[in-house]
Design a protein around this motif. Structure first.
Motif, PDB file in Angstrom:
ATOM      1  N   LEU A 134     -22.655 -61.931  12.069  1.00  0.00           N
ATOM      2  CA  LEU A 134     -22.324 -63.113  11.266  1.00  0.00           C
ATOM      3  C   LEU A 134     -23.410 -63.420  10.235  1.00  0.00           C
ATOM      4  CD1 LEU A 134     -20.829 -65.582  13.901  1.00  0.00           C
ATOM      5  CD2 LEU A 134     -19.609 -64.240  12.204  1.00  0.00           C
ATOM      6  N   PHE A 135     -24.672 -63.180  10.609  1.00  0.00           N
ATOM      7  CA  PHE A 135     -25.781 -63.497   9.708  1.00  0.00           C
ATOM      8  C   PHE A 135     -26.162 -62.316   8.817  1.00  0.00           C
ATOM      9  CE2 PHE A 135     -26.987 -66.540  13.282  1.00  0.00           C
ATOM     10  CZ  PHE A 135     -26.380 -67.616  12.651  1.00  0.00           C
ATOM     11  N   ALA A 136     -25.446 -61.196   8.955  1.00  0.00           N
ATOM     12  CA  ALA A 136     -25.802 -59.999   8.171  1.00  0.00           C
ATOM     13  C   ALA A 136     -25.441 -60.138   6.701  1.00  0.00           C
ATOM     14  CB  ALA A 136     -25.118 -58.762   8.760  1.00  0.00           C
ATOM     15  N   GLY A 137     -24.516 -61.014   6.390  1.00  0.00           N
ATOM     16  CA  GLY A 137     -24.108 -61.169   4.990  1.00  0.00           C
ATOM     17  C   GLY A 137     -22.864 -60.366   4.677  1.00  0.00           C
ATOM     18  N   LEU A 138     -22.176 -60.772   3.637  1.00  0.00           N
ATOM     19  CA  LEU A 138     -20.927 -60.133   3.240  1.00  0.00           C
ATOM     20  C   LEU A 138     -21.171 -58.801   2.559  1.00  0.00           C
ATOM     21  CD1 LEU A 138     -19.253 -63.330   1.799  1.00  0.00           C
ATOM     22  CD2 LEU A 138     -18.529 -62.147   3.871  1.00  0.00           C
ATOM     23  N   GLN A 139     -20.180 -57.913   2.672  1.00  0.00           N
ATOM     24  CA  GLN A 139     -20.265 -56.641   1.971  1.00  0.00           C
ATOM     25  C   GLN A 139     -19.672 -56.793   0.562  1.00  0.00           C
ATOM     26  OE1 GLN A 139     -19.214 -56.586   5.378  1.00  0.00           O
ATOM     27  NE2 GLN A 139     -21.348 -56.065   5.772  1.00  0.00           N
ATOM     28  N   PRO A 140     -20.237 -56.078  -0.412  1.00  0.00           N
ATOM     29  CA  PRO A 140     -19.709 -56.180  -1.783  1.00  0.00           C
ATOM     30  C   PRO A 140     -18.440 -55.360  -1.956  1.00  0.00           C
ATOM     31  CG  PRO A 140     -21.517 -54.608  -1.713  1.00  0.00           C
ATOM     32  CD  PRO A 140     -21.423 -55.197  -0.325  1.00  0.00           C
ATOM     33  N   LEU A 141     -17.699 -55.681  -2.984  1.00  0.00           N
ATOM     34  CA  LEU A 141     -16.565 -54.845  -3.376  1.00  0.00           C
ATOM     35  C   LEU A 141     -17.088 -53.521  -3.915  1.00  0.00           C
ATOM     36  CD1 LEU A 141     -14.295 -57.424  -5.243  1.00  0.00           C
ATOM     37  CD2 LEU A 141     -13.928 -56.462  -2.971  1.00  0.00           C
ATOM     38  N   VAL A 142     -16.449 -52.432  -3.511  1.00  0.00           N
ATOM     39  CA  VAL A 142     -16.868 -51.097  -3.927  1.00  0.00           C
ATOM     40  C   VAL A 142     -15.675 -50.393  -4.565  1.00  0.00           C
ATOM     41  CG1 VAL A 142     -17.793 -48.885  -3.173  1.00  0.00           C
ATOM     42  CG2 VAL A 142     -18.554 -50.979  -2.058  1.00  0.00           C
ATOM     43  N   SER A 143     -15.895 -49.772  -5.685  1.00  0.00           N
ATOM     44  CA  SER A 143     -14.817 -49.082  -6.397  1.00  0.00           C
ATOM     45  C   SER A 143     -14.319 -47.881  -5.596  1.00  0.00           C
ATOM     46  CB  SER A 143     -15.305 -48.611  -7.769  1.00  0.00           C
ATOM     47  OG  SER A 143     -14.324 -47.816  -8.402  1.00  0.00           O
ATOM     48  N   GLN A 144     -12.994 -47.738  -5.536  1.00  0.00           N
ATOM     49  CA  GLN A 144     -12.371 -46.580  -4.891  1.00  0.00           C
ATOM     50  C   GLN A 144     -11.473 -45.842  -5.890  1.00  0.00           C
ATOM     51  OE1 GLN A 144     -13.306 -45.714  -2.013  1.00  0.00           O
ATOM     52  NE2 GLN A 144     -14.284 -47.575  -1.248  1.00  0.00           N
ATOM     53  N   PHE A 145     -11.840 -45.936  -7.159  1.00  0.00           N
ATOM     54  CA  PHE A 145     -11.008 -45.356  -8.217  1.00  0.00           C
ATOM     55  C   PHE A 145     -10.918 -43.835  -8.054  1.00  0.00           C
ATOM     56  CE2 PHE A 145     -10.022 -43.858 -12.476  1.00  0.00           C
ATOM     57  CZ  PHE A 145      -9.059 -44.760 -12.888  1.00  0.00           C
ATOM     58  N   THR A 146      -9.721 -43.323  -7.935  1.00  0.00           N
ATOM     59  CA  THR A 146      -9.494 -41.887  -7.794  1.00  0.00           C
ATOM     60  C   THR A 146      -8.297 -41.482  -8.650  1.00  0.00           C
ATOM     61  OG1 THR A 146      -8.142 -42.296  -5.820  1.00  0.00           O
ATOM     62  CG2 THR A 146     -10.445 -41.700  -5.465  1.00  0.00           C
ATOM     63  N   ALA A 147      -8.304 -40.241  -9.055  1.00  0.00           N
ATOM     64  CA  ALA A 147      -7.206 -39.720  -9.876  1.00  0.00           C
ATOM     65  C   ALA A 147      -6.121 -39.150  -8.979  1.00  0.00           C
ATOM     66  CB  ALA A 147      -7.728 -38.640 -10.824  1.00  0.00           C
ATOM     67  N   SER A 148      -4.889 -39.338  -9.362  1.00  0.00           N
ATOM     68  CA  SER A 148      -3.742 -38.767  -8.661  1.00  0.00           C
ATOM     69  C   SER A 148      -2.879 -38.013  -9.665  1.00  0.00           C
ATOM     70  CB  SER A 148      -2.917 -39.872  -7.986  1.00  0.00           C
ATOM     71  OG  SER A 148      -2.341 -40.727  -8.966  1.00  0.00           O
ATOM     72  N   TYR A 149      -1.943 -37.226  -9.152  1.00  0.00           N
ATOM     73  CA  TYR A 149      -1.052 -36.483 -10.049  1.00  0.00           C
ATOM     74  C   TYR A 149      -0.220 -37.435 -10.900  1.00  0.00           C
ATOM     75  CZ  TYR A 149      -2.225 -32.299  -7.384  1.00  0.00           C
ATOM     76  OH  TYR A 149      -2.892 -31.256  -6.801  1.00  0.00           O
ATOM     77  N   GLY A 150       0.266 -38.527 -10.275  1.00  0.00           N
ATOM     78  CA  GLY A 150       1.056 -39.480 -11.042  1.00  0.00           C
ATOM     79  C   GLY A 150       0.262 -40.114 -12.154  1.00  0.00           C
ATOM     80  N   MET A 151      -1.001 -40.447 -11.868  1.00  0.00           N
ATOM     81  CA  MET A 151      -1.847 -41.049 -12.899  1.00  0.00           C
ATOM     82  C   MET A 151      -2.035 -40.100 -14.068  1.00  0.00           C
ATOM     83  SD  MET A 151      -5.923 -41.883 -12.803  1.00  0.00           S
ATOM     84  CE  MET A 151      -5.899 -43.047 -11.460  1.00  0.00           C
ATOM     85  N   VAL A 152      -2.423 -38.861 -13.781  1.00  0.00           N
ATOM     86  CA  VAL A 152      -2.700 -37.901 -14.854  1.00  0.00           C
ATOM     87  C   VAL A 152      -1.458 -37.642 -15.680  1.00  0.00           C
ATOM     88  CG1 VAL A 152      -3.439 -35.548 -15.364  1.00  0.00           C
ATOM     89  CG2 VAL A 152      -4.581 -36.842 -13.558  1.00  0.00           C
ATOM     90  N   LEU A 153      -0.332 -37.422 -15.027  1.00  0.00           N
ATOM     91  CA  LEU A 153       0.903 -37.123 -15.748  1.00  0.00           C
ATOM     92  C   LEU A 153       1.329 -38.296 -16.625  1.00  0.00           C
ATOM     93  CD1 LEU A 153       2.868 -35.288 -12.921  1.00  0.00           C
ATOM     94  CD2 LEU A 153       2.201 -34.294 -15.102  1.00  0.00           C
TER      95      LEU A 153
END
Length: 1195
Positions: free
Chosen positions: A596-615
């Motif tokens: 509880l006292f460790a503190g929150l974790q930050p948002l981390v990017s998970q951006f990845t390329a997929s076949y649908g994205m590239v096409l």
């Protein structure tokens, strides 16, 4: 018993399905008892509250239907959970202590329940909900009459009959200023109100708002809520399963749906894009951006969204909301951040042990409660009296604590095990303290089910509530007979239930409605329930701080535990929420407080390329389409270039955070360079000379200056003589090495100094001279690449020495070395004989040369000088066995060294060098005896210290440069790798941006691997399949994550037909080819193809009943339902895909129609389903009676 829970819900969960309201006798009696003490207005509103939004105030307002009459189930059928070791998880609820021991209670933690207060809130709430839609309608009418200038924060706040919170007001004000908004607030703080207010303003202006959620279940829930507020005519729903009123002003959808909308129109507002008239997009649960498997979807939406659209991003509390806001502000437009850490319902933390439910924290909330320390628990376990009972002997009690401190890790583990409570212990604490209803998180399906069975004899409902549950269950059974989970019925009638992915979606939805009505007091659920489903409770119980993973037990994060605890505390109902952590054999109160006292974790990017994205990015608009068959015209729209796509991809959140790191590193690097430049000027010869002149006397300075000038001159001569000696040595080595070209491969000792001045000695086996390797890639590289160029010393136009040559050898560390003669320290007589292992084999030198040529020629410089340097390149798996046979230097004796016949010139050069070195040494001693040497030495010592400082600064500078070079745009490398696969498989021509039919199909698909699914669906072998067989094949490509449960190993599953197996085996060859191509380009996207569960899909698509399929089935109901829904999703896409055979589209439609029936969906009852003539023709060859002869095999 809380009066609210015993009096607020007298209707069955499905009473809204009937036009006539049926109220049980017992419930009516309870209602009468409650209202006899109330005013007539309260009586009327309380009765109306039981009707739950069925008022008819206006003829044009459509009544919202029951949760089970339209739409889809609330529970998420697409969320796969981690499959923990269920057996081990269930063991946590075995009997560890006898119930009946005295329970310790702290009066200060008792929750004062003012029932009349809460009832008054409930009555007011019902009155507010009754007229909420009218207030929204009033604002719409006022805007139409007076214009949208009247819309302000007070006007929007008037929709609610309570005072909105400060953070809600700030967020609404930012929205009205035209800014996008990032809202970070605790779970259940009321973030949805901001989106609802934005919807009121947007609808009043006649524009549109999109509301996205990460789960289908959450989308269905929001759809019902917005329908209640805005009316069904103004609200639509788009998920993979449903499409309702898609042109509505408020459109609810899953995030993937919106991402696919944006693909075709990045940054474009048009009617074709689906974003026409859209002013606002709400991204709920935007902290999903950190999700490994799906986080990229949120990033893509923010990147592709037109800048004219306002974004409202609702996030749970995270560590770096400012970075998220800054990123959106940079790539999208003006964005304001609103944060809140205050919960509307305060949260109290508790810790449950075998004998007590204690506060987890001390009175100030800054550290752990001392009563939960290991010493105190050890004291109590020995039978000592409690701390409260020992007040007069307080000092002695503390002394005893120190004497019984657990002495070892094993003692601590035993102490923890002795403190683990039974489920019934903790439930009893919750009930006696009026802390129910509760959501109890257990990270195992079986653990949830075992806990329910354990409490089946624990009665948490009164007789009237049991009657209501029984009536609701009967109605549910009538409507969905196959969806009833018989093993859970007894528990539900006692007020306890399980909620996890192993349950059917319909059943989970039923549990959720009962819980919301207060008819289920304890729900044992997996962590999926914390993802946003609206099931608020008074208490959240967390069974463990760790869970089973693939590599053992993994600890929860602070974000995860706070997300689960956020379910506790119902606004307007509870004065305080409660989070209870249970003692386990693995963790205690200390670990919980640390988390509880460790503190929150930050948002981390998970951006990845997929076949649908590239096409879609490269060729989404570069499809040649015929406008109509009559005009025969073709429309050509230019696809995006790689540079345009790169600009989009490099706008990811990860690149934004990385760029901040890069900016900081660059600033530090610039500062270091300035400091190095300043320090270097202080140790130059001129600077030292100037300091010496200021300190020394004129005579001493003149003597010192003359000697120093002479020393510098002699050093230059020494350097030149040393270089000449090295050249003569190299000249003598060259003929010797040339003689080895046709002989054996000798061992060498290579030596070099790295950039830090460290000397390295490397044993290696000599391969040959690069100049002799005619036509080799290595020779061409050395000749053409300027990095390998060697300097030649000349006097006038005549070369004084021959040019150095490059040689190559394989080191004992399986590394290729490229070097000149200068790097050779020793040549040994021993080596590899250049003889074939057997007749007909190639010679070792030829084999090793071939291995070298097969390498990618990625050489790294280790050391460099004017006489040539040394370079290295990693060896391959083939050269590994050769490198193992190169001996270490200690095993090569001096007797094995080759005595090289050096020339007379070499020996003369060595003698000259020695003489000059002695001369320099004598001159230094002479300087040391001069008058001003001591003062001069101080100056020199300071210069040496400064040189060391410069060296450290340069090392830091090098590390910073390396770090900056390593911060490459995230996602772009993967984008290029995926595009290479697409190009090579002929789905898209990267050069011309021409998309081929395979690419068109893949671009239009939704799935984990769009290219693989497109390859399957375009295969002609599917045309010969019947609809049920087609469904089975589609099921095989979407079955990833579906498993047989360990507890059902002795059960059965249906096997697919032989035709389906043949098709899957045929497709497996194509799958292996695609995997090889992906491996070639380092693309790691799974290609699922598993026939294990295809038979189950085929049986359901052929018409078998749910009871027949699930009889002794080795799968959980929820798993099979999820598989069938995934299959239906693929089948539903097939008719809409471009360039797909019409026969396949008809078969897909037929199969999907047959599969769309309860309990998988809320389709028509089987008795009401009639096949149309087309479907009758399709199924004319299917004999359903033969399905009883399906082979059933042991799993």
């Amino acid at each position: 018993m809380n009066t609210l829970s015993s009096s607020s819900f007298i209707l069955s969960p499905f009473s809204l399905l009937n036009p006539t309201l049926e109220i049980s006798r017992c419930a009516f009696h309870r209602y009468f008892r409650f209202t006899i003490h109330s005013q007539n207005t309260c009586l009327h509103s309380s009765f109306q509250n039981r009707k739950q939004k069925t008022y008819q105030f206006r003829s044009n307002y459509k009544l919202p239907k029951s949760d089970f009459s339209v739409g889809e189930p609330q529970a998420s059928e697409d969320t796969d959970e981690d499959d923990e070791d269920d057996e081990e998880a269930a063991e946590e609820y075995d009997v560890v202590a006898e119930f009946g021991e005295e329970i310790e209670s702290d009066d200060e933690d008792e929750v004062d329940s003012d029932e009349s207060n809460v009832l008054e809130v409930d009555v007011n709430k019902s009155q507010f909900e009754e007229f909420k839609w009218q207030r929204i309608e009033r604002i719409r009418n006022d805007v139409r009459e007076y214009g949208d200038g009247i819309i302000d924060v007070d006007e929007l706040a008037s929709v609610y009959n309570f005072r909105i919170d400060k953070f809600q007001r700030l967020a609404i004000q930012a929205f009205l200023r035209g800014s996008s908004v990032v809202v970070s607030a605790p779970t259940s703080a009321g973030k949805t109100l901001i989106a609802e207010a934005a919807a009121v303003a947007t609808v009043a202006r006649g524009r549109r708002l999109f509301y996205t959620t990460p789960l289908k279940a959450l989308s269905n829930q929001k759809f019902r809520e917005f329908c209640d507020a805005f009316g069904e005519d103004n609200v639509g729903l788009l998920t993979g399963d449903s499409a309702i009123n898609r042109d509505a002003q408020v459109l609810i959808m899953t995030t993937e749906i919106l991402r696919n909308m944006l693909y075709q129109s990045v940054g474009i507002m048009s009617s074709e894009s689906g974003l026409f008239h859209v002013d606002v997009i709400v991204l709920d649960e935007v902290h999903y951006l950190s999700d490994i498997s799906r986080g990229t979807v949120w990033e893509e939406i923010i990147i592709y969204c037109p800048k004219e659209v306002q974004l409202i991003c609702l996030s749970a509390t995270v560590a770096n909301p400012d970075e998220l806001c800054g990123w959106i502000n940079q790539i999208h437009g003006k964005t304001e951040l609103v944060t809140s850490t205050k919960r509307p319902v305060p949260l109290t933390w508790h810790f449950s042990t075998r004998t007590a439910l204690l506060p987890l924290l001390n009175e100030t909330g800054t550290s752990m409660n001392r009563k939960l320390s290991a010493n105190y628990l050890q004291l109590n376990s020995m039978g000592a009296k409690s701390y409260e009972d020992e007040r007069p002997r307080r000092r002695n009690s503390r002394k005893l604590e120190s004497d019984v401190s657990p002495s070892s890790k094993n003692d601590r583990s035993n102490l923890r095990r002795s403190q683990v409570p039974q489920v019934i212990d903790t439930v009893w604490h919750l009930k006696t303290r009026d802390m129910l209803p509760a959501v109890w998180f257990i990270f195992s399906r079986k653990g949830c089910d075992v806990a329910v069975q354990y409490l089946e004899d624990c009665k948490l409902l009164d007789e009237c509530e049991m009657a209501e549950v029984d009536l609701a269950l009967k109605r549910f059974r009538i409507k969905y007979p196959d969806a009833v989970r018989e093993s859970s019925v007894k528990g539900i009638l006692r007020g306890v239930a399980a909620h996890h992915a192993g349950c059917l979606p319909l059943w989970k939805s039923f549990i959720e409605e009962l819980f919301q009505k207060g008819l289920v007091k304890v729900v044992f659920a997996t962590e999926t329930l914390a993802a946003g489903i609206n099931m608020p409770a008074r208490t959240a119980v967390i069974s463990s701080l760790s869970k089973r993973g693939e590599t053992g037990r993994i600890n929860l994060t602070t974000n995860e535990i706070l997300q689960m605890a956020g379910r506790a505390g119902r606004r307007g109902i509870d004065k305080r929420g409660h989070a209870v952590v249970v003692q386990t054999p693995y963790e205690g109160a200390e670990e919980c407080c640390k988390l509880l006292f460790a503190g929150l974790q930050p948002l981390v990017s998970q951006f990845t390329a997929s076949y649908g994205m590239v096409l879609n990015l490269l060729a989404g608009a570069k499809v040649t389409q015929r406008v109509s068959e009559t005009d025969g015209m073709e429309v050509h729209r230019a696809g995006r270039t790689l540079e345009e796509a790169r600009k989009l991809v490099e706008q990811s959140f990860g690149n934004y955070v990385g760029s901040n790191v890069m900016v900081a590193a660059q600033q530090e690097l610039d500062q270091i360079q300035k400091e190095i430049q300043l320090l270097t000027s202080e140790i130059s010869d001129e600077a030292i000379d100037r300091k010496s002149k200021n300190i020394l006397s004129k005579s001493a300075y003149k003597e010192m200056a003359d000697l120093q000038e002479e020393l510098r001159s002699e050093k230059r001569v020494r350097t030149e003589l040393r270089r000449k000696m090295e050249m003569e040595r190299m000249s003598s080595l060259r003929p010797f090495l040339q003689k080895l070209e046709d002989g054996h491969l000798p061992f060498l000792c290579l030596q070099y100094h790295d950039n830090a001045g460290v000397k390295h000695l490397v044993p290696a086996v000599y391969l040959g001279d690069v100049d002799s390797m005619k036509g080799s890639k290595l020779k061409n590289m050395v000749v053409e690449n300027n990095s390998f160029a060697l300097k030649v010393t000349t006097e006038g136009d005549v070369e004084t020495n021959p040019k150095p040559s490059y040689y190559v050898a394989l080191g004992s560390d399986n590394t290729w070395y490229l070097f000149t003669e200068r790097c050779i320290k020793t040549v040994y007589r021993t080596g590899f004989p250049n003889l074939p292992l057997k007749n007909g084999d190639a010679l070792p030198r030829e084999i090793m040369s071939a291995f070298l040529e097969n390498g990618e020629m990625q050489w790294q410089k280790l050391s460099q000088s004017e006489l040539g340097g040394i370079w290295c390149m990693d060896g391959s798996l083939e050269t590994w066995s050769w490198s193992l046979n190169v001996p270490v230097l200690s095993s090569l004796s001096e007797d094995n060294e080759v005595v090289v016949q050096y020339s007379q010139a070499y020996y003369e050069a060595v003698e000259s060098y020695k003489n000059q070195r002695n001369k320099v040494s004598h001159l230094k001693k002479k300087i040391a005896r001069t008058e001003g040497f001591r003062e001069y030495k101080k100056i020199v010592d300071v210069a040496k210290f400064t040189e060391e400082k410069i060296r450290r600064l340069k090392a830091r500078s090098t590390r910073l440069l390396t770090r900056i070079e390593q911060i490459e745009p995230s996602g772009w490398k993967e984008f290029l790798q995926v595009s290479s696969v697409i190009h090579e498989i002929r789905a898209l021509d990267i050069n011309t941006h021409m998309i081929f039919p395979l690419g068109e199909t893949a671009a239009a698909l939704r799935g984990e691997n769009e290219l693989w699914i497109a390859m399957v669906l375009r295969n002609k072998i599917l045309l010969d399949l019947k609809p049920a067989q087609l469904a089975a094949v589609c099921g095989s490509i979407v079955s990833e994550g579906i498993k047989v449960r360990p507890s059902k190993n002795n059960s059965y599953i249906y096997e697919p037909s032989s035709t389906v197996l043949e098709v899957i085996n045929f497709l497996d060859e194509q799958r292996r080819s695609l995997l090889q191509l992906q491996e070639k380009h380092d693309v790691k996207i799974s290609c699922c193809l598993d026939s294990q569960f295809s038979g189950m899909v085929e049986a359901w698509a052929s018409g078998l009943t749910w009871r027949e399929i699930m009889m002794d089935c080795a799968m959980d109901e929820g798993d099979l339902a999820r598989l069938l829904r995934r299959t239906m999703d693929v089948l539903a896409q097939i008719p809409k895909l471009p360039d797909i055979d019409p026969q396949l589209q008809r078969n897909a439609t037929a199969a999907s129609s047959v599969m769309d029936r309860p309990p998988i969906t809320q389709g028509r009852r089987p008795s009401d389903r009639k096949l149309n003539p087309a479907l009758k023709m399709v199924f004319s060859n299917v004999n359903l009676r033969q399905l009883n002869t399906y082979d059933r095999s042991m799993v």
